[in-house]
Enzyme design. Structure first.
Site, mmCIF file in Angstrom:
data_model
loop_
_atom_site.group_PDB
_atom_site.id
_atom_site.type_symbol
_atom_site.label_atom_id
_atom_site.label_comp_id
_atom_site.label_asym_id
_atom_site.label_seq_id
_atom_site.Cartn_x
_atom_site.Cartn_y
_atom_site.Cartn_z
ATOM 1 N N MET A 170 0.818 -1.159 0.013
ATOM 2 C CA MET A 170 -0.044 0.014 -0.005
ATOM 3 C C MET A 170 1.041 1.157 -0.085
ATOM 4 O O MET A 170 0.292 2.227 0.333
ATOM 5 C CB MET A 170 -1.091 -0.041 0.923
ATOM 6 N N LEU A 189 6.833 3.099 1.444
ATOM 7 C CA LEU A 189 7.758 1.730 1.409
ATOM 8 C C LEU A 189 8.662 2.156 2.604
ATOM 9 O O LEU A 189 9.245 2.988 2.836
ATOM 10 C CB LEU A 189 8.247 1.401 0.317
ATOM 11 N N HIS A 213 9.134 -3.870 3.220
ATOM 12 C CA HIS A 213 8.915 -3.849 1.691
ATOM 13 C C HIS A 213 10.139 -3.928 0.877
ATOM 14 O O HIS A 213 10.023 -4.855 -0.078
ATOM 15 C CB HIS A 213 8.178 -2.633 1.244
ATOM 16 N N GLN A 254 -10.232 -2.365 2.173
ATOM 17 C CA GLN A 254 -9.803 -3.144 3.315
ATOM 18 C C GLN A 254 -9.642 -2.330 4.556
ATOM 19 O O GLN A 254 -9.386 -2.559 5.820
ATOM 20 C CB GLN A 254 -8.240 -4.054 3.096
ATOM 21 N N GLN A 256 5.879 -11.571 7.326
ATOM 22 C CA GLN A 256 5.434 -12.175 8.454
ATOM 23 C C GLN A 256 4.705 -11.355 9.514
ATOM 24 O O GLN A 256 3.906 -11.858 10.198
ATOM 25 C CB GLN A 256 6.542 -13.099 9.185
ATOM 26 N N ARG A 297 2.238 2.545 9.558
ATOM 27 C CA ARG A 297 1.562 3.294 10.401
ATOM 28 C C ARG A 297 2.414 3.774 11.703
ATOM 29 O O ARG A 297 2.101 4.663 12.207
ATOM 30 C CB ARG A 297 0.635 2.429 10.808
HETATM 31 O O1 PAF Z 1 0.001 -5.726 3.293
HETATM 32 C C1 PAF Z 1 -0.483 -4.895 2.771
HETATM 33 O O2 PAF Z 1 0.024 -3.915 2.662
HETATM 34 C C2 PAF Z 1 -1.908 -4.919 2.088
HETATM 35 O O3 PAF Z 1 -2.882 -5.686 2.991
HETATM 36 C C3 PAF Z 1 -1.776 -5.673 0.530
HETATM 37 C C4 PAF Z 1 -1.580 -7.135 0.866
HETATM 38 C C5 PAF Z 1 -0.966 -4.753 -0.219
HETATM 39 C C6 PAF Z 1 -3.386 -5.690 0.083
HETATM 40 O O4 PAF Z 1 -3.651 -4.159 -0.238
#
Ligand code: PAF
Length: 282
Positions: free
Chosen positions: A30, A33, A37, A61, A148, A187
């Site tokens: 999302m 980064l 990531h 989500q 994880q 976050r």
């Molecule tokens: O883990 C995340 O950042 C999100 O849940 C994902 C897997 C990119 C789906 O939007």
């Protein structure tokens, strides 16, 4: 590195890569980064010929009252970071591109999504599985990479891939942490300096639980109570859940038996909800 925002262009590029017989790695994110990531992108670059990173803050989500609007976004910096980590293409669509008007299809993995974050965030995992299934269909990766830290998400996606006979491997890589143990998360940016300092207690309490188990404690109630107590010593902390669950079906266990269990925590520091977990083997 390519930056693609439209599904039609992405499909053309993927088609050409597939025709050449190249393997594709996908890192869904999302954005905003961080090193977590980037560790996934580096692994994807080492194991695949072509690496796609997706950056999409998926409204589906987020629940009502959650942080969809405030979620940090910085596409310019993200593209630089992704490039340096070996990404070949960033796919960053608009919400309209992913969910045009009239959109009506959703993917739900049952049972595994009932507890933990699924209980605190109704609808969250339908949003995750739906967007990830769409990304899998668009990118047709050989491998997709997840952290994880979002352990339940990884379990749910593995189940989706298995149940829907999707043709790819899910690779789950270790949580990347700050020196004081706090799991990296986009976050963490929301935390005030005081909350940030306190938030290290999450991982500390998980490690204390692990050593309690290594010393022989098998009753999960006592272990969970200790974790809760440790976290609540922090002034700004509120505990959402502390669970010890079976690694096959994520159901809560009362006694730890031989094998692996997952200890998972969600706690709020001020307005910011953080999650973390560890796997413990006995
Ligand atoms: O883990 C995340 O950042 C999100 O849940 C994902 C897997 C990119 C789906 O939007």
């Amino acid at each position: 590195m390519l930056l693609v925002t439209e599904i039609a262009s992405l499909k053309n590029i993927i088609k050409a890569k597939k025709q050449k017989g190249l393997t594709i790695g996908l890192v869904p994110t999302m954005g905003f980064l961080h090193e977590g990531h980037l560790s996934l992108m580096r692994a994807a670059a080492a194991e695949n010929d072509f690496v796609v990173g997706s950056i999409f803050v998926n409204p589906l989500q987020f629940g009502i009252g959650e942080d969809y609007e405030e979620y940090p976004r910085d596409l310019e910096n993200d593209t630089k970071l992704a490039k340096s980590a070996g990404c070949d293409l960033i796919f960053s669509p608009t919400v309209k591109e992913m969910y045009p008007s009239g959109y009506a299809t959703f993917i739900q993995v049952e049972r595994l999504t009932e507890g933990l974050c699924g209980a605190s965030r109704p609808g969250h995992f339908v949003g995750v599985t739906t967007v990830v299934a769409k990304l899998f269909n668009l990118v047709r990766p050989n491998r997709a990479y997840f952290g994880q830290k979002d352990a339940q998400q990884a379990f749910v996606l593995i189940k989706m891939v298995e149940d829907l006979n999707m043709n790819l491997d899910i690779v789950v890589l270790p949580t990347v942490r700050e020196p004081d143990g706090l799991a990296l998360s986009s976050r963490n940016k929301y935390l005030t300096p005081g909350q940030r300092k306190e938030a290290a207690v999450i991982y500390k309490s998980l490690k204390e639980a692990e050593s309690q188990i290594k010393k022989g404690e098998r009753k999960t109630k006592a272990i969970r109570e200790n974790i809760t107590k440790s976290i609540l010593l922090a002034k700004h902390a509120e505990v959402d859940y502390v669970e010890i669950v079976d690694c096959q079906d994520l159901s809560p266990i009362s006694t730890i038996n031989k094998g692996r269990c997952l200890i998972a925590v969600a706690a709020k520091f001020g307005k910011t909800r953080l999650i973390d977990n560890i796997l413990v083997e006995v």
